[in-house]
Design a protein around this motif. Structure first.
Motif, PDB file in Angstrom:
ATOM      1  N   ALA A 217       0.756  -1.119   0.167  1.00 48.01           N
ATOM      2  CA  ALA A 217      -0.137  -0.067   0.047  1.00 48.01           C
ATOM      3  C   ALA A 217       0.871   1.279   0.106  1.00 48.01           C
ATOM      4  CB  ALA A 217      -0.943   0.142   1.132  1.00 48.01           C
ATOM      5  N   GLY A 218       2.172   1.089   0.032  1.00 47.50           N
ATOM      6  CA  GLY A 218       2.933   2.367  -0.225  1.00 47.50           C
ATOM      7  C   GLY A 218       3.539   2.769   1.314  1.00 47.50           C
ATOM      8  N   LEU A 219       3.685   1.800   2.139  1.00 49.16           N
ATOM      9  CA  LEU A 219       4.151   2.047   3.475  1.00 49.16           C
ATOM     10  C   LEU A 219       5.489   1.125   3.815  1.00 49.16           C
ATOM     11  CD1 LEU A 219       0.428   1.849   5.157  1.00 49.16           C
ATOM     12  CD2 LEU A 219       1.934   4.068   4.868  1.00 49.16           C
ATOM     13  N   ASP A 220       6.275   1.977   4.593  1.00 45.62           N
ATOM     14  CA  ASP A 220       7.432   1.462   5.260  1.00 45.62           C
ATOM     15  C   ASP A 220       6.832   0.975   6.460  1.00 45.62           C
ATOM     16  OD1 ASP A 220       9.328   1.556   3.201  1.00 45.62           O
ATOM     17  OD2 ASP A 220      10.162   3.638   3.898  1.00 45.62           O
ATOM     18  N   VAL A 221       7.323  -0.341   7.269  1.00 40.76           N
ATOM     19  CA  VAL A 221       6.892  -0.873   8.280  1.00 40.76           C
ATOM     20  C   VAL A 221       7.990  -1.229   9.170  1.00 40.76           C
ATOM     21  CG1 VAL A 221       5.373  -2.804   8.995  1.00 40.76           C
ATOM     22  CG2 VAL A 221       5.090  -1.716   6.598  1.00 40.76           C
ATOM     23  N   ALA A 222       7.718  -1.130  10.762  1.00 34.73           N
ATOM     24  CA  ALA A 222       8.617  -1.606  11.632  1.00 34.73           C
ATOM     25  C   ALA A 222       7.618  -2.089  12.824  1.00 34.73           C
ATOM     26  CB  ALA A 222       9.465  -0.531  12.007  1.00 34.73           C
ATOM     27  N   ARG A 223       7.933  -3.299  13.290  1.00 34.93           N
ATOM     28  CA  ARG A 223       7.146  -3.799  14.322  1.00 34.93           C
ATOM     29  C   ARG A 223       7.723  -3.752  15.522  1.00 34.93           C
ATOM     30  NH1 ARG A 223       6.829  -9.163  16.863  1.00 34.93           N
ATOM     31  NH2 ARG A 223       8.549  -9.806  15.763  1.00 34.93           N
ATOM     32  N   MET A 224       7.217  -3.467  16.537  1.00 36.94           N
ATOM     33  CA  MET A 224       7.396  -3.158  17.944  1.00 36.94           C
ATOM     34  C   MET A 224       6.600  -4.017  19.058  1.00 36.94           C
ATOM     35  SD  MET A 224       6.100   0.721  18.636  1.00 36.94           S
ATOM     36  CE  MET A 224       4.412   1.256  18.649  1.00 36.94           C
ATOM     37  N   THR A 225       7.348  -4.450  20.084  1.00 37.30           N
ATOM     38  CA  THR A 225       6.569  -5.158  21.160  1.00 37.30           C
ATOM     39  C   THR A 225       6.877  -4.360  22.394  1.00 37.30           C
ATOM     40  OG1 THR A 225       8.309  -6.819  21.427  1.00 37.30           O
ATOM     41  CG2 THR A 225       6.640  -7.196  19.738  1.00 37.30           C
ATOM     42  N   PRO A 226       6.143  -4.975  23.278  1.00 35.95           N
ATOM     43  CA  PRO A 226       6.418  -4.271  24.728  1.00 35.95           C
ATOM     44  C   PRO A 226       7.732  -4.594  25.225  1.00 35.95           C
ATOM     45  CG  PRO A 226       4.297  -4.625  24.672  1.00 35.95           C
ATOM     46  CD  PRO A 226       4.511  -5.250  23.453  1.00 35.95           C
ATOM     47  N   VAL A 227       8.060  -5.974  24.910  1.00 36.78           N
ATOM     48  CA  VAL A 227       9.026  -6.683  25.642  1.00 36.78           C
ATOM     49  C   VAL A 227      10.420  -6.092  24.859  1.00 36.78           C
ATOM     50  CG1 VAL A 227       9.563  -8.415  24.001  1.00 36.78           C
ATOM     51  CG2 VAL A 227      10.379  -8.752  26.565  1.00 36.78           C
ATOM     52  N   ASP A 228      10.369  -5.820  23.828  1.00 35.40           N
ATOM     53  CA  ASP A 228      11.438  -5.360  22.983  1.00 35.40           C
ATOM     54  C   ASP A 228      12.019  -3.721  23.352  1.00 35.40           C
ATOM     55  OD1 ASP A 228      11.788  -7.383  21.114  1.00 35.40           O
ATOM     56  OD2 ASP A 228      10.489  -6.800  19.751  1.00 35.40           O
ATOM     57  N   TRP A 229      11.058  -3.144  23.702  1.00 40.64           N
ATOM     58  CA  TRP A 229      11.160  -1.714  23.940  1.00 40.64           C
ATOM     59  C   TRP A 229      11.277  -1.490  25.606  1.00 40.64           C
ATOM     60  CZ3 TRP A 229      11.544   2.293  21.180  1.00 40.64           C
ATOM     61  CH2 TRP A 229      11.266   2.357  19.685  1.00 40.64           C
ATOM     62  N   LEU A 230      10.881  -2.633  26.314  1.00 43.97           N
ATOM     63  CA  LEU A 230      10.746  -2.129  27.904  1.00 43.97           C
ATOM     64  C   LEU A 230      11.561  -3.163  28.765  1.00 43.97           C
ATOM     65  CD1 LEU A 230       6.914  -1.140  28.226  1.00 43.97           C
ATOM     66  CD2 LEU A 230       8.935   0.508  28.145  1.00 43.97           C
ATOM     67  N   GLY A 231      11.753  -4.512  27.921  1.00 44.07           N
ATOM     68  CA  GLY A 231      12.269  -5.518  28.701  1.00 44.07           C
ATOM     69  C   GLY A 231      11.282  -6.280  29.481  1.00 44.07           C
ATOM     70  N   ASP A 232      11.566  -7.566  29.896  1.00 45.12           N
ATOM     71  CA  ASP A 232      10.404  -8.065  30.638  1.00 45.12           C
ATOM     72  C   ASP A 232      10.150  -7.512  31.992  1.00 45.12           C
ATOM     73  OD1 ASP A 232      10.624 -10.313  28.938  1.00 45.12           O
ATOM     74  OD2 ASP A 232      12.556 -11.328  29.807  1.00 45.12           O
ATOM     75  N   THR A 269      16.050   8.855  21.297  1.00 44.27           N
ATOM     76  CA  THR A 269      17.198   8.058  21.811  1.00 44.27           C
ATOM     77  C   THR A 269      16.955   6.581  21.146  1.00 44.27           C
ATOM     78  OG1 THR A 269      16.247   7.716  23.783  1.00 44.27           O
ATOM     79  CG2 THR A 269      17.633   9.505  23.835  1.00 44.27           C
ATOM     80  N   SER A 270      17.766   5.775  21.741  1.00 40.27           N
ATOM     81  CA  SER A 270      17.700   4.355  21.510  1.00 40.27           C
ATOM     82  C   SER A 270      16.322   3.708  22.291  1.00 40.27           C
ATOM     83  CB  SER A 270      18.672   3.607  21.960  1.00 40.27           C
ATOM     84  OG  SER A 270      18.853   3.699  23.523  1.00 40.27           O
ATOM     85  N   PRO A 271      15.826   2.579  21.770  1.00 42.62           N
ATOM     86  CA  PRO A 271      14.817   1.988  22.623  1.00 42.62           C
ATOM     87  C   PRO A 271      15.046   2.012  24.185  1.00 42.62           C
ATOM     88  CG  PRO A 271      15.328   0.448  20.889  1.00 42.62           C
ATOM     89  CD  PRO A 271      16.492   1.531  20.963  1.00 42.62           C
ATOM     90  N   GLY A 272      16.395   1.904  24.660  1.00 43.01           N
ATOM     91  CA  GLY A 272      16.460   2.076  25.974  1.00 43.01           C
ATOM     92  C   GLY A 272      16.266   3.298  26.600  1.00 43.01           C
ATOM     93  N   GLY A 273      16.134   4.311  25.832  1.00 37.41           N
ATOM     94  CA  GLY A 273      15.663   5.635  26.081  1.00 37.41           C
ATOM     95  C   GLY A 273      14.152   5.493  26.851  1.00 37.41           C
ATOM     96  N   LEU A 274      13.323   4.613  26.111  1.00 35.14           N
ATOM     97  CA  LEU A 274      11.808   4.673  26.526  1.00 35.14           C
ATOM     98  C   LEU A 274      11.808   3.894  27.840  1.00 35.14           C
ATOM     99  CD1 LEU A 274       9.219   5.293  25.886  1.00 35.14           C
ATOM    100  CD2 LEU A 274       9.029   3.450  24.297  1.00 35.14           C
ATOM    101  N   ALA A 275      12.640   2.777  27.803  1.00 36.56           N
ATOM    102  CA  ALA A 275      12.616   2.082  29.161  1.00 36.56           C
ATOM    103  C   ALA A 275      13.299   2.842  30.154  1.00 36.56           C
ATOM    104  CB  ALA A 275      13.673   0.865  28.853  1.00 36.56           C
ATOM    105  N   GLY A 276      14.274   4.019  30.074  1.00 35.45           N
ATOM    106  CA  GLY A 276      14.734   4.906  30.862  1.00 35.45           C
ATOM    107  C   GLY A 276      13.647   5.510  31.438  1.00 35.45           C
ATOM    108  N   ALA A 277      12.887   6.249  30.599  1.00 33.20           N
ATOM    109  CA  ALA A 277      11.850   6.973  30.846  1.00 33.20           C
ATOM    110  C   ALA A 277      10.807   6.254  31.565  1.00 33.20           C
ATOM    111  CB  ALA A 277      10.880   7.537  29.628  1.00 33.20           C
ATOM    112  N   LEU A 278      10.393   5.255  31.457  1.00 29.90           N
ATOM    113  CA  LEU A 278       9.496   4.173  32.502  1.00 29.90           C
ATOM    114  C   LEU A 278      10.496   4.155  33.817  1.00 29.90           C
ATOM    115  CD1 LEU A 278       7.329   2.433  32.831  1.00 29.90           C
ATOM    116  CD2 LEU A 278       8.596   0.268  31.879  1.00 29.90           C
ATOM    117  N   VAL A 279      11.465   3.823  33.926  1.00 30.60           N
ATOM    118  CA  VAL A 279      12.107   3.807  34.928  1.00 30.60           C
ATOM    119  C   VAL A 279      12.102   4.966  36.036  1.00 30.60           C
ATOM    120  CG1 VAL A 279      14.460   3.259  36.371  1.00 30.60           C
ATOM    121  CG2 VAL A 279      13.641   2.005  34.315  1.00 30.60           C
ATOM    122  N   ARG A 280      12.563   6.101  35.122  1.00 27.91           N
ATOM    123  CA  ARG A 280      12.205   7.460  35.753  1.00 27.91           C
ATOM    124  C   ARG A 280      11.071   7.787  36.301  1.00 27.91           C
ATOM    125  NH1 ARG A 280      15.856   8.540  31.766  1.00 27.91           N
ATOM    126  NH2 ARG A 280      14.099   9.419  30.459  1.00 27.91           N
TER     127      ARG A 280
END
Length: 368
Positions: A217-232, A269-280
């Motif tokens: 359909a003319g879209l670039d795609v990336a899949r994301m999951t909670p564990v990839d972004w936030l860790g277990d 930032t990297s995906p770890g930045g989102l996890a870092g924001a969660l931790v903060r």
């Protein structure tokens, strides 16, 4: 447009997208306490979700697993949304709609083809296959559990590509069984749809070719999951399905490409930045909770001291009343004695006078 119930959580969890064990929501490391990023509330347990699914909905804002993860993603997009001119929320859920209105108050647009089906309040009634929007006008489009309802999903995907600005984003989620090809039949009976697609108003169950459909359909795609972004631990803290997949897409003509949007979602930032924001955020919440507990403890101590002081005052008042009663008793006794004293003195004086008279008479009778 009805949202999915057994959808992504049941099908994606059963499929195990990345082959990880334990694909259901995890338990957090702090004894099961859950934190909801949609409202900031903490709870030891969640309420039931659709069809009675246990431990799914935040007791305060009713956000489900997918809403909680999306809420965190939107927080990561906050700097971009502050500058956005148009954000389109298709088939909006209440927690997400409230957050988007807060992050982009000047450009939020809620859209649904049949808002009466779920009692939604929207700004525009329209189909995702035919949005009343100009080409390249949308900064962000959110369509969670929408495409599985649309008979011509290819037209809907092309419409997403059409309305997005160059570099604009769409966040999508659909029921997904990655171990097989997409199974669809818009003409199937309601019972057959429930059996094959999980819900009577679904027309398909997406499979491993969902990303190929989006690209076509003319879209670039990336899949994301909670564990990839936030860790277990992060996924467990919010009680998410670790492998529940969402897709971030952008028009293929975008110069930056979707590959960079992980950094965008993490605040640059990297995906770890989102996890870092969660931790903060979690640390800030814990600190606030500790301060509140400390203040409540000090308040309890003050209330205990006040109660003790009131008890001492009550005892002193009782002692004063008792002393007053005793003083009154002694005063009455004194008054009685005082009234009797002159009589006793006069009687004693009379007796003494009589004795003296007898003594004088005796002296006179003595011979001289």
């Amino acid at each position: 447009m009805t949202t999915s119930t057994t959808g992504t959580t049941a099908r994606q969890g059963a499929a195990g997208a990345a082959g990880r064990p334990g694909t259901g929501p995890g338990r957090s490391a702090d004894g099961g306490l859950r934190w909801c990023p949609a409202c900031g509330d903490e709870a030891s347990a969640y309420g039931p979700g659709p069809r009675g699914r246990p431990d799914a909905a935040c007791p305060r804002c009713r956000a489900l697993e997918r809403h909680r993860f999306l809420s965190l993603v939107l927080d990561g997009l906050a700097p971009r949304l502050a500058l956005a001119s148009l954000v389109v929320d298709v088939a909006p859920s209440r927690p997400v709609a409230q957050q988007l209105r807060r992050l982009c108050p000047q450009g939020y647009l809620g859209v649904d083809f049949d808002p009466g089906a779920d009692g939604r309040a929207v700004d525009v009634r329209a189909s995702l296959t035919d949005l009343p929007l100009a080409d390249g006008s949308v900064d962000l489009l959110v369509a969670y559990h929408v495409l599985e309802h649309v008979p011509d999903d290819a037209a809907a995907m092309r419409e997403v590509a059409r309305v997005l600005k160059p570099g604009g984003l769409a966040l999508l989620q659909v029921p997904w069984a990655p171990g097989r090809a997409t199974d669809e039949d818009p003409d199937a009976s309601a019972d057959e749809r429930v059996r094959r697609f999980g819900q009577a108003d679904h027309v398909r169950m997406y499979g491993h070719d969902v990303e190929d459909r989006l690209r076509a359909a003319g879209l670039d795609v990336a899949r994301m999951t909670p564990v990839d972004w936030l860790g277990d631990d992060g996924a467990a803290l919010m009680h998410l399905w670790p492998e529940e997949s969402s897709w971030v897409v952008t028009p293929t003509t975008s110069a930056d490409g979707v590959g960079r949007h992980r950094g965008v979602l993490a605040g640059g930032t990297s995906p770890g930045g989102l996890a870092g924001a969660l931790v903060r955020s979690r640390a800030a919440t814990a600190e606030a909770t500790a301060r509140r507990a400390e203040a409540e403890e000090r308040g309890d101590a003050v209330r205990r001291d006040l109660a003790a002081a009131r008890a001492r005052v009550a005892r002193l008042e009782d002692e004063v009343r008792a002393a007053r009663k005793e003083s009154a008793r002694w005063r009455r006794a004194y008054e009685r004695l005082r009234g009797r004293l002159p009589v006793r003195v006069a009687a004693g004086a009379a007796r003494g006078a009589r004795g003296l008279g007898r003594a004088v008479g005796a002296l006179r009778a003595v011979p001289r």
